[in-house]
Structures are given as C-alpha cells and as structure tokens.
Design a protein around this motif. Structure first.
Motif, PDB file in Angstrom:
ATOM      1  N   GLY A  74       0.800  -1.223   0.000  1.00 61.22           N
ATOM      2  CA  GLY A  74       0.000   0.000   0.000  1.00 61.22           C
ATOM      3  C   GLY A  74       0.827   1.265   0.000  1.00 61.22           C
ATOM      4  O   GLY A  74       0.326   2.343  -0.327  1.00 61.22           O
ATOM      5  N   LEU A  75       2.100   1.147   0.346  1.00 57.44           N
ATOM      6  CA  LEU A  75       2.971   2.320   0.330  1.00 57.44           C
ATOM      7  C   LEU A  75       3.359   2.737  -1.084  1.00 57.44           C
ATOM      8  O   LEU A  75       3.695   3.896  -1.313  1.00 57.44           O
ATOM      9  CB  LEU A  75       4.243   2.056   1.149  1.00 57.44           C
ATOM     10  CG  LEU A  75       4.040   1.832   2.643  1.00 57.44           C
ATOM     11  CD1 LEU A  75       5.348   1.437   3.303  1.00 57.44           C
ATOM     12  CD2 LEU A  75       3.452   3.075   3.297  1.00 57.44           C
ATOM     13  N   VAL A  76       3.320   1.794  -2.019  1.00 56.43           N
ATOM     14  CA  VAL A  76       3.752   2.105  -3.387  1.00 56.43           C
ATOM     15  C   VAL A  76       2.659   1.927  -4.438  1.00 56.43           C
ATOM     16  O   VAL A  76       2.818   2.366  -5.565  1.00 56.43           O
ATOM     17  CB  VAL A  76       4.992   1.263  -3.790  1.00 56.43           C
ATOM     18  CG1 VAL A  76       6.189   1.612  -2.940  1.00 56.43           C
ATOM     19  CG2 VAL A  76       4.692  -0.225  -3.701  1.00 56.43           C
ATOM     20  N   LEU A  77       1.549   1.293  -4.060  1.00 64.20           N
ATOM     21  CA  LEU A  77       0.458   1.047  -5.004  1.00 64.20           C
ATOM     22  C   LEU A  77      -0.716   1.974  -4.719  1.00 64.20           C
ATOM     23  O   LEU A  77      -0.827   2.504  -3.616  1.00 64.20           O
ATOM     24  CB  LEU A  77      -0.007  -0.406  -4.901  1.00 64.20           C
ATOM     25  CG  LEU A  77       1.015  -1.467  -5.302  1.00 64.20           C
ATOM     26  CD1 LEU A  77       0.473  -2.851  -5.003  1.00 64.20           C
ATOM     27  CD2 LEU A  77       1.381  -1.332  -6.756  1.00 64.20           C
ATOM     28  N   PRO A  78      -1.585   2.153  -5.684  1.00 62.28           N
ATOM     29  CA  PRO A  78      -2.797   2.955  -5.439  1.00 62.28           C
ATOM     30  C   PRO A  78      -3.626   2.354  -4.303  1.00 62.28           C
ATOM     31  O   PRO A  78      -3.524   1.157  -4.010  1.00 62.28           O
ATOM     32  CB  PRO A  78      -3.561   2.872  -6.767  1.00 62.28           C
ATOM     33  CG  PRO A  78      -2.542   2.520  -7.780  1.00 62.28           C
ATOM     34  CD  PRO A  78      -1.501   1.699  -7.073  1.00 62.28           C
ATOM     35  N   PRO A  79      -4.475   3.184  -3.673  1.00 63.42           N
ATOM     36  CA  PRO A  79      -5.267   2.707  -2.532  1.00 63.42           C
ATOM     37  C   PRO A  79      -6.069   1.447  -2.858  1.00 63.42           C
ATOM     38  O   PRO A  79      -6.626   1.301  -3.924  1.00 63.42           O
ATOM     39  CB  PRO A  79      -6.212   3.884  -2.248  1.00 63.42           C
ATOM     40  CG  PRO A  79      -5.526   5.074  -2.818  1.00 63.42           C
ATOM     41  CD  PRO A  79      -4.730   4.576  -3.985  1.00 63.42           C
ATOM     42  N   ARG A  80      -6.102   0.571  -1.910  1.00 60.54           N
ATOM     43  CA  ARG A  80      -6.845  -0.692  -1.932  1.00 60.54           C
ATOM     44  C   ARG A  80      -6.315  -1.732  -2.918  1.00 60.54           C
ATOM     45  O   ARG A  80      -6.771  -2.858  -2.913  1.00 60.54           O
ATOM     46  CB  ARG A  80      -8.336  -0.475  -2.157  1.00 60.54           C
ATOM     47  CG  ARG A  80      -8.969   0.402  -1.116  1.00 60.54           C
ATOM     48  CD  ARG A  80      -8.903  -0.268   0.243  1.00 60.54           C
ATOM     49  NE  ARG A  80      -9.363   0.658   1.271  1.00 60.54           N
ATOM     50  CZ  ARG A  80      -8.751   0.837   2.427  1.00 60.54           C
ATOM     51  NH1 ARG A  80      -7.659   0.178   2.704  1.00 60.54           N
ATOM     52  NH2 ARG A  80      -9.219   1.677   3.307  1.00 60.54           N
TER      53      ARG A  80
END
Length: 181
Positions: free
Chosen positions: A19-25
């Motif tokens: 979640g730190l590098v990807l879009p939310p959810r």
C-alpha cells in the motif's frame, strides 16, 4: 485452509507495505494473491474474505460515527452520509449472506450457461462466495466483529497518541488520520 496468526500477520504486513507504493486498496489484491500462492488456494476466495473485512471496517466506522453523533452536534450532511453508508453495508451483507441463493448465485448460474471466457464468471462467483462464508457462520460473526473493533480501537489510540505527542497543525492531523484510515 486455516491460517495461523503469524501467517495472517505476515500477509497483512505484505499488504500494508504494498500500500505504500500502489494505489489505494490495490494492496488488498496483492495480499490475496500472495496468500493464495503461499496456501495453494484461490485468490478469488481470499478476495471474498477481504471484501467481508472491508464491510466490517465500514460498519465500525458507522458505529464510531453514531457514537460521535450522540456525544456532539454533527452537521446533517454527515448524519445523512452515515445513514447512507449503513444502508449500503447492510445491503452488501444481505447479498453476501444469501450467497448462492442471492444475486451473486444468480449471476454465477447464468454465467455457467455461457460459452468461452465468459463462462469463467461462474467459477469466480463460486470461489468468491466461498471466501465470504464467515457471514453465513453465526459462530464466527462475533469473533470477526470483535477483531475489527480491536483493530479500530488500536488505530484510534495510535492517531490520538501521535497527534497529541507532536501537536501538528490541524490540516496535517486531518491528513494523517485519513492516511491511517
């Protein structure tokens, strides 16, 4: 496929780091795929479990909102939003609780008669509904609600401690709270 507490924690940590590098959810998808490869089970079924987890999260947010509305004046827009969220969550829980007898089962059975790639929808709905089984098992619902409540209480406590310790500007405290949620 019962997970140990350590395995579940590992997959939650992997999801949080993603979640730190990807879009939310999108980190929830990473968590489901990682767990499915480790446990040799269906990612779609695990994703169904994550959907139930998110529904319980929204239910807790609505419950916290209801407590806040009892303790202090709240704008009518916020009250309406809480009521709308409650209706949406209740509808989603009913759909998942019905399982094969509800709309998801109807879609799955309909797709079972299709040919080609669309026929896979039948398989996906069956796997997804198998992952939402906690909603249909009365003995697990209180445990799931308790685990969700404990998680939200820890999140609330950590936000409170950090905002009191560092006394950030109100806009930063609001952004921090949104990130935690």
């Amino acid at each position: 496929h019962d997970l140990t507490f350590g395995d579940a924690f590992d997959f939650l940590a992997i999801g949080a780091l993603a979640g730190l590098v990807l879009p939310p959810r999108l980190s929830d998808v990473v968590r489901a795929v990682t767990a499915s490869r480790f446990r040799s089970t269906s990612a779609t079924g695990l994703f169904g479990t994550i959907v139930v987890e998110r529904l319980l999260d929204v239910l807790m947010l609505v419950a916290f909102g209801a407590v806040v509305t009892m303790l202090m004046p709240v704008p009518p827009l916020l009250r309406g939003t809480l009521a709308t969220l409650l209706v949406i969550v209740a509808a989603a829980v009913v759909v998942l609780w019905l399982g094969e007898r509800g709309p998801m089962g109807v879609i799955g059975r309909w797709a079972g008669g299709l040919r080609g790639p669309a026929s896979r929808i039948h398989i996906w709905t069956d796997m997804f509904l198998s992952g939402t089984g906690v909603i249909r098992e009365r003995s697990r619902i209180p445990k799931a609600l308790l685990a969700t409540l404990v998680g939200w209480l820890f999140a609330t406590a950590s936000v409170t401690v950090l905002t009191n310790a560092f006394a950030p500007a109100p806009w930063f405290a609001g952004m921090f709270t949104i990130v935690i949620i």
